[in-house]
Design a protein around this motif. Structure first.
Motif, PDB file in Angstrom:
ATOM      1  N   UNK A  75       0.831  -1.214   0.000  1.00  0.00           N
ATOM      2  CA  UNK A  75       0.000   0.000   0.000  1.00  0.00           C
ATOM      3  C   UNK A  75       0.861   1.259   0.000  1.00  0.00           C
ATOM      4  N   UNK A  76       1.854   1.321   0.881  1.00  0.00           N
ATOM      5  CA  UNK A  76       2.688   2.520   0.955  1.00  0.00           C
ATOM      6  C   UNK A  76       3.459   2.726  -0.340  1.00  0.00           C
ATOM      7  N   UNK A 109       1.388  -2.442   4.371  1.00  0.00           N
ATOM      8  CA  UNK A 109       0.969  -3.419   3.380  1.00  0.00           C
ATOM      9  C   UNK A 109      -0.286  -4.125   3.841  1.00  0.00           C
ATOM     10  N   UNK A 110      -0.944  -4.759   2.895  1.00  0.00           N
ATOM     11  CA  UNK A 110      -2.139  -5.551   3.163  1.00  0.00           C
ATOM     12  C   UNK A 110      -1.892  -6.966   2.678  1.00  0.00           C
ATOM     13  N   UNK A 111      -2.433  -7.931   3.414  1.00  0.00           N
ATOM     14  CA  UNK A 111      -2.303  -9.335   3.062  1.00  0.00           C
ATOM     15  C   UNK A 111      -3.677  -9.984   2.971  1.00  0.00           C
ATOM     16  N   UNK A 112      -3.780 -10.948   2.079  1.00  0.00           N
ATOM     17  CA  UNK A 112      -4.918 -11.860   2.050  1.00  0.00           C
ATOM     18  C   UNK A 112      -4.371 -13.260   2.260  1.00  0.00           C
ATOM     19  N   UNK A 118      -5.572  -8.875   6.239  1.00  0.00           N
ATOM     20  CA  UNK A 118      -4.702  -8.363   7.285  1.00  0.00           C
ATOM     21  C   UNK A 118      -4.135  -7.013   6.876  1.00  0.00           C
ATOM     22  N   UNK A 119      -3.998  -6.139   7.836  1.00  0.00           N
ATOM     23  CA  UNK A 119      -3.311  -4.865   7.636  1.00  0.00           C
ATOM     24  C   UNK A 119      -2.121  -4.786   8.577  1.00  0.00           C
ATOM     25  N   UNK A 160       0.919  -5.508  16.365  1.00  0.00           N
ATOM     26  CA  UNK A 160       1.506  -5.438  15.035  1.00  0.00           C
ATOM     27  C   UNK A 160       0.524  -5.635  13.898  1.00  0.00           C
ATOM     28  N   UNK A 161      -0.604  -6.270  14.153  1.00  0.00           N
ATOM     29  CA  UNK A 161      -1.492  -6.645  13.060  1.00  0.00           C
ATOM     30  C   UNK A 161      -2.957  -6.377  13.396  1.00  0.00           C
TER      31      UNK A 161
END
Length: 304
Positions: A75-76, A109-112, A118-119, A160-161
């Motif tokens: 994302x950043x 960042x973002x996760x799937x 998750x962010x 952290x998450x």
């Protein structure tokens, strides 16, 4: 990028709000790096380097699934790129899902992972709220767990998450079971899929650190049951570079003997959207790599 060559995962779409405060989140934006708190990348028994997504992924056989889907979005990095054209879409989608207090610029960042979104970032204060729609359930590991009062959704937060899910991924499990498996995997109490699957090393061996990654890694059971000419897994990457979008698709097959590169290239050239130029199709062992170029505005972002 709405390429027809892109394999869709079965990840549930997140349609939930979240409540509470998350403070002091810190992470790194290099998808192929371990946490910034460690000096060296972490390796499993097979020497595989853990990444932003692989440290969450457990063996899909645990939940009766035949593959482990994942996604990563820097994302950043996207927001800092002069070539990225969908900044407003990112801001609007995250604020719609998580509330106006979310500082999108603070997301790293973002996760799937399976059905979870998750962010990770650097957040301060009361960011996410749903006016009491979520209720604190208990703590598990380093996470506080919440459930949506209307049922179905699960939310978890640590220092952290931030995690959220709408439904489960595996046919033999439920959302809470999958959440606990993910946390156990992150904290080293559950075997990571990357340490048990040769497909991970094959698929992730040369992807670098692109802005966007999406893929599905098959179980050995799925690979063994498939025909030699059947695609069993894939990884796609997208990277902005010098005024264009570089797109790489890596397809995994059970055996190199089932691969016909000429036929694969022909099928892809017949199916891609207008404006997408396939520049190269190559084979290495049981992998086929398709490279394509498109305009920056064709980048496909599946945030939630």
């Amino acid at each position: 990028m709405t390429l027809q060559i892109r394999m869709k995962s079965r990840r549930s779409v997140l349609r939930m709000g979240v409540v509470g405060s998350v403070a002091g989140l810190a992470g790194c934006t290099d998808v192929l790096s371990e946490d910034s708190t460690t000096d060296e990348p972490e390796s499993g028994d097979g020497g595989s380097e853990t990444t932003a997504f692989t440290k969450w992924l457990y063996d899909p056989d645990e939940i009766g699934a035949s593959e482990g889907p994942f996604g990563y979005t820097d994302i950043s990095g996207l927001l800092e790129s002069d070539e990225f054209t969908q900044e407003d879409s990112i801001r609007n989608q995250y604020r719609e899902r998580f509330g106006e207090n979310l500082a999108v610029d603070s997301i790293e960042y973002a996760l799937d992972v399976n059905s979870f979104h998750l962010l990770r970032g650097s957040f301060e204060g009361d960011i996410l709220s749903t006016d009491g729609e979520l209720e604190f359930t208990n703590s598990y590991g380093d996470f506080d767990i919440y459930t949506q009062s209307s049922g179905g959704s699960v939310f978890a937060a640590s220092d952290e998450y931030l995690l959220a899910a709408y439904g489960s991924y595996g046919p033999d499990s439920d959302t809470r079971t999958e959440l606990e498996l993910m946390i156990d995997t992150l904290e080293g109490d559950q075997s990571r899929f990357i340490d048990e699957s040769d497909a991970f090393d094959d698929l992730l061996g040369s992807i670098g650190s692109p802005l966007v990654i999406e893929g599905e890694v098959p179980t050995e059971t799925k690979v063994d049951a498939a025909a030699d000419d059947e695609r069993v897994g894939h990884v796609t990457t997208q990277q902005l570079s010098q005024g264009k979008l570089d797109y790489v698709l890596v397809d995994l097959y059970p055996d190199e003997g089932g691969i016909d590169v000429g036929e694969i290239r022909s099928n892809y050239e017949d199916s891609v959207n207008d404006g997408v130029d396939i520049t190269d199709v190559t084979q290495e062992g049981r992998l086929v790599t398709i490279r394509a170029e498109a305009a920056p505005e064709d980048m496909y972002i599946d945030l939630l």
